[in-house]
Design a protein around this motif. Structure first.
Motif, short mmCIF file in Angstrom:
data_model
loop_
_atom_site.label_atom_id
_atom_site.label_comp_id
_atom_site.label_asym_id
_atom_site.label_seq_id
_atom_site.Cartn_x
_atom_site.Cartn_y
_atom_site.Cartn_z
N ARG A 276 5.51 1.90 -1.93
CA ARG A 276 5.41 0.46 -1.65
C ARG A 276 5.77 0.19 -0.19
NH1 ARG A 276 5.78 -2.92 -6.35
NH2 ARG A 276 6.93 -4.51 -5.20
N VAL A 277 4.73 0.00 0.62
CA VAL A 277 4.90 -0.37 2.02
C VAL A 277 4.16 -1.69 2.23
CG1 VAL A 277 4.52 0.28 4.42
CG2 VAL A 277 5.07 2.04 2.72
N ASP A 278 4.83 -2.68 2.84
CA ASP A 278 4.21 -3.99 3.06
C ASP A 278 2.89 -3.84 3.79
OD1 ASP A 278 6.33 -5.16 1.81
OD2 ASP A 278 7.38 -5.69 3.67
N ILE B 143 -2.27 0.46 9.99
CA ILE B 143 -2.46 -0.79 9.24
C ILE B 143 -2.48 -0.42 7.77
CG2 ILE B 143 -4.02 -2.70 8.75
CD1 ILE B 143 -4.96 -2.56 11.62
N ILE B 144 -1.56 -1.00 7.00
CA ILE B 144 -1.45 -0.74 5.57
C ILE B 144 -2.30 -1.76 4.82
CG2 ILE B 144 0.12 -0.61 3.61
CD1 ILE B 144 0.51 1.62 5.62
N GLY C 90 0.85 -1.19 0.00
CA GLY C 90 0.00 0.00 0.00
C GLY C 90 0.89 1.24 0.00
N GLN C 91 0.28 2.41 -0.17
CA GLN C 91 1.01 3.68 -0.15
C GLN C 91 0.93 4.28 1.25
OE1 GLN C 91 -0.61 7.35 -1.94
NE2 GLN C 91 1.18 7.34 -3.29
N LEU C 92 2.01 4.98 1.66
CA LEU C 92 2.01 5.65 2.96
C LEU C 92 2.53 7.07 2.79
CD1 LEU C 92 1.69 5.65 6.05
CD2 LEU C 92 4.04 4.78 6.20
N ILE C 93 1.77 8.04 3.31
CA ILE C 93 2.17 9.45 3.28
C ILE C 93 2.34 9.92 4.73
CG2 ILE C 93 1.50 11.79 2.63
CD1 ILE C 93 -0.14 10.58 0.37
N VAL C 94 3.52 10.43 5.04
CA VAL C 94 3.83 10.88 6.40
C VAL C 94 4.22 12.36 6.36
CG1 VAL C 94 5.18 10.47 8.49
CG2 VAL C 94 4.68 8.56 6.93
#
Length: 928
Positions: A496-498, A519-520, A467-471
């Motif tokens: 790309r985050v597991d 949770i991704i 999944g995508q993650l934006i921080v």
């Protein structure tokens, strides 16, 4: 020794190019020369802080080989700029800074739409920095990543084309600008997808700097270095062509030609491998530009891109027809099936009719009719066979199955149905296959169709795991740690985050760690917005004595006593500076929530000086710097020797002495100035020329109407007052002038005029001025020299007398060298003999009352004034001089070739400034 990631410090297997944990680019094992010594602190300048007076920091951008990079607002030019602060260790490399200045000066002339504009290199408070154009958009590294990790030739070609145009433009400059450090990391892509090359004028210096290690090899740069750079050989435009080919290779394949193992050995000795999925023609063009021998590469970037364009154009034309061909084949297949269905229906009707015909009572048929019927029967059997073969043996069939079922199937970018699916009528040759389905990874491959041969393609799809993650954080630039691995700084977007549960920690100096969980989900975007809490300590700094400047981590904060109740916890460097005291420095650690006290006791390193003089109100100088008038004081003088100079002006000698100052002591100096008298002497230290003091005074300038031989330009007789000055005791000699111009020739006139002690002749007015300027430079500006004004010359000549000559009113061979019985050109005074046929050695006759020699006769002397026949009507009473820009200058004193009419103190004559004659010389005065 196990290799570690420079970013997250995790252990790595050998031969990797990127860290599997944080995706940082890693140098391959075996490249031991890589320099990782440049580690500048990212938080040195805060948003809103002003740097170098004019640059307002907006945000931190990053840290690279050249130092820390910021976005700043130029308050003078009213625009955003990129500000790069050069590491301090480079600033002390004098050759580096000199070379840097030259490269930046050349690069400032580059003006191209695909080159980042370089504005300036400057120094501020011992810190070197450069400013350049600020480019909004993306880096080529991120651009390629967003496109899936590599580009098609269609996507890469426009970028490469513009890069090549910019490089050829730089190479065409005089001198040619060679980048020497081209790589995808210094290519910026603007919002309209225009590439811009950064670091022209910067990369060559960074590459050659001693501080960067051997030839600038870094984990980013090494894969792009040409063989000649690694071997330390000559570089040129061929070097940039090699780097362009490396970038092209990486765009099309996702990695440089050599990216793991011993890179230097591979670059020098191994050939690159072909890129899979790229035509042989494209590979051959790349291999040509990647030749180890520079002479075998394309001569310029234009040749490289033109070769690539020919292939790009032909492949683009053939590729454009691929999808329509498949569609056309599908349409033809459908029509063929309809024809087969129609033929089959007609056959059934014919069979039924034949059965019905058999039941009829058929009359007898003639033999000829029998033969005809037989022939048509054979033809029918053949047609039936053909239709049966087409029906039961339809040609090659491609069957595509997927696990799970229902995936979309694309052939040559055209959808053909949902799996499982059968495709008929595909043309022979290679085809692209793409399988796409919901939460599964897209599968892409190629397959080959062979005429008459069917094939089953069975594909198992992999569930999508990322999944995508934006921080984001307030403030930004916080390190993001995911499951214990640092992945970058905020604001951060990870594609790309597991999938699954992930633990997030944000770290920033001066702030408490932020902890969170997320949770991704596959193919979904998770967002984290963190507000960081400041973690402050306090500090109290005192010094004895107080009033010392306080510097914390190099930034000036105030003076002692100093208190700051909100200061970042952690290690601090504190330095105390106060004039006349030795600086002190301490490194301390600030805990959160506490106030730390730091005390300094300073040691004095200065003394004091008090100066008085008789007479007072006299200018005094310390090591050449004017301090004021006596009595005077100088405080805060460090231990050492100092030169004192006291100048009264007027009729006083200059007083000079060297004194020694000691820390904590006061030295008192009292100077008694000596009064100058007419005839006092001073010797110039460089040439040994002697000057005589001419005291101040007034006299009647010009000649009375009764004076024999007077000219009209000697009227009217008028009062003139002159300040005291130093005048050359003698005319300037050949020996003295040749110290200035060793090849000078005073020639001869029957007899030589080149004797060392003879006055120099054959000099123009400009030559005499140049000699004065040279003498000023030789004495380092301590003294000033000039030609005498006409008024000074006549005042000095008369020596306080008002006679026709300074000894009386009658000609006297004991006082001057003039035209007499010895004159080689003939003379009207055969009754007189001065003993010399031409110019005599200076000082051969009696001096005047001011102890000046040869003021009359010997050689004419140039004066400062422009010649004006009406000058005496324009003179002021005090120190007059005519400064009009005339081509003629005043000459005074007469010469060895003149009769008594020209050797009077009042006589005036002139010559062009450029005149060079056997009887023209000069003497000079000291004006300061």
């Amino acid at each position: 020794m196990a290799q570690k990631c420079w970013n997250c410090k995790s252990k790595l297997p050998d031969g990797v190019w990127t860290c599997p944990n944080c995706q940082a680019i890693i140098a391959a094992s075996g490249d031991e020369s890589i320099d990782r010594s440049i580690e500048l602190k990212s938080g040195q300048l805060a948003p809103g802080q002003t740097f170098a007076v004019r640059y307002e920091i907006k945000k931190y951008i990053g840290t690279g080989g050249l130092g820390v990079v910021y976005l700043a607002w130029d308050t003078q030019l009213k625009m955003d700029v990129t500000l790069k602060i050069v590491p301090e260790k480079y600033v002390f490399d004098e050759k580096y800074i000199d070379d840097f200045n030259l490269e930046v000066s050349n690069a400032q002339g580059l003006n191209h739409k695909n080159i980042v504009k370089l504005y300036d290199l400057d120094l501020w408070e011992g810190q070197a920095f450069i400013t350049m154009e600020y480019i909004t958009g993306n880096s080529l590294v991120n651009y390629i990543a967003e496109k899936g990790g590599k580009l098609s030739l269609k996507e890469a070609f426009p970028i490469l084309q513009q890069i090549c145009e910019a490089v050829d433009y730089a190479h065409s400059r005089k001198p040619p600008m060679i980048h020497k450090g081209l790589k995808i990391q210094n290519i910026r892509i603007t919002e309209d997808e225009t590439p811009k090359i950064a670091d022209f004028g910067v990369s060559p210096i960074l590459y050659e700097s001693k501080s960067m290690g051997k030839k600038g090899e870094s984990f980013e740069t090494l894969p792009y270095l040409a063989p000649e750079q690694i071997e330390g050989k000559e570089v040129g435009q061929w070097t940039d062509i090699y780097a362009i080919a490396v970038m092209a290779y990486e765009m099309l394949s996702s990695l440089p030609p050599f990216h793991s193992g011993n890179l230097k050995n591979q670059i020098l000795k191994q050939p690159p491998v072909s890129i899979v999925g790229v035509s042989d023609k494209v590979n051959q063009i790349l291999f040509k530009a990647l030749e180890k021998d520079p002479e075998k590469r394309p001569t310029d970037a234009k040749s490289f891109i033109n070769a690539l364009f020919d292939v790009y154009k032909s492949e683009a034309n053939s590729g454009a027809k691929a999808v329509p061909d498949v569609q056309k084949q599908n349409e033809q297949e459908k029509k063929k099936n309809l024809v087969q269905e129609s033929v089959s229906s007609k056959d059934e009707k014919r069979t039924k009719q034949k059965k019905e015909i058999k039941k009829l009572d058929i009359p007898a048929i003639s033999p000829l009719k029998n033969i005809t019927i037989f022939a048509f029967g054979i033809l029918g059997i053949l047609l039936a066979f053909v239709f049966s073969y087409k029906l039961f043996f339809p040609g090659h069939i491609i069957t595509i199955k997927t696990d799970p079922k229902g995936a979309e199937v694309y052939i040559d970018n055209a959808i053909v149905g949902l799996a499982p699916v059968q495709i008929k009528g595909l043309s022979s040759g290679e085809h692209d296959l793409k399988i796409a389905m919901g939460d599964y990874e897209t599968h892409e491959t190629k397959f080959e169709v062979k005429k008459g041969k069917s094939e089953l393609i069975d594909i198992k799809l992999n569930p999508f795991q990322y999944g995508q993650l934006i921080v984001t954080s307030k403030p930004d630039d916080a390190y993001v740690q995911i499951d214990g691995v640092i992945r970058g700084k905020t604001p951060l977007t990870l594609e790309r985050v597991d999938k699954g549960y992930r633990k997030i920690i944000l770290k920033k100096d001066g702030f408490d760690d932020w902890n969170g969980e997320i949770i991704i989900m596959p193919r979904q975007t998770g967002k984290i917005e963190a507000n960081l809490a400041k973690n402050y300590g306090g500090i109290e700094i005192a010094s004895e004595p107080s009033g010392a400047d306080v510097y914390i981590d190099g930034d000036k904060k105030g003076q002692t006593p100093f208190i700051d109740t909100k200061i970042n916890k952690g290690k601090l460097s504190i330095e105390i500076k106060k004039s006349c005291y030795a600086p002190q420095k301490k490194n301390i650690k600030i805990p959160g929530g506490e106030r730390t006290k730091v005390e300094f006791k300073l040691s004095s390193v200065c003394g004091r000086l008090e100066v008085t003089s008789i007479p007072d109100a006299t200018e005094w100088y310390l090591d050449g710097k004017k301090m004021g008038i006596t009595p005077g004081k100088a405080n805060d003088l460090r231990d050492g020797s100092y030169k004192i100079r006291i100048v009264k002006g007027g009729d006083y000698f200059v007083w000079e002495d060297t004194v020694s100052i000691k820390a904590g002591k006061t030295l008192k100096v009292s100077a008694k100035l000596k009064k100058l008298s007419a005839g006092d002497e001073w010797r110039e230290p460089e040439t040994g020329m002697i000057f005589v003091w001419v005291p101040s005074g007034c006299f009647n300038m010009g000649s009375p109407e009764t004076e024999e031989g007077r000219g009209a330009d000697e009227s009217p007789l008028h009062k003139v007052c002159i300040d005291g000055f130093w005048m050359g005791k003698f005319e300037v000699t050949n020996r003295q002038y040749k110290m200035f111009r060793s090849d000078h020739d005073s020639k001869d006139f029957g007899q030589s005029l080149n004797g060392d002690s003879q006055p120099v002749v054959y000099v123009t007015w400009h030559d005499a001025k140049a000699f004065s300027k040279w003498l000023i430079e030789k004495t380092q500006g301590k003294y000033e020299f000039a030609l005498p004004t006409e008024a000074e010359w006549e005042y000095a000549c008369r020596g306080g007398t008002e006679n026709k000559y300074y000894w009386g009113n009658e000609i006297n061979p004991k006082y001057l060298n003039f035209s007499d019985i010895n004159d080689p050109s003939g003379s009207s005074r055969k009754d007189l003999n001065d003993g010399y046929a031409v110019a005599a050695p200076v000082g051969s006759f009696k001096p005047n009352p001011f102890e000046l020699y040869d003021m009359l006769g010997n050689v004419f002397e140039w004066c400062e004034d422009a010649y004006d026949k009406d000058a005496y009507k324009k003179h002021s009473e005090s120190n007059p001089v005519i400064k009009a820009k005339e081509s003629k200058r005043v000459l005074r004193g007469g010469s060895w070739g003149n009769d008594p009419t020209f050797v009077r103190c009042a006589n005036r004559t002139s010559h062009a400034e450029s005149a060079k004659l056997y009887y023209l010389g000069f003497r000079i005065v000291r004006t300061r």
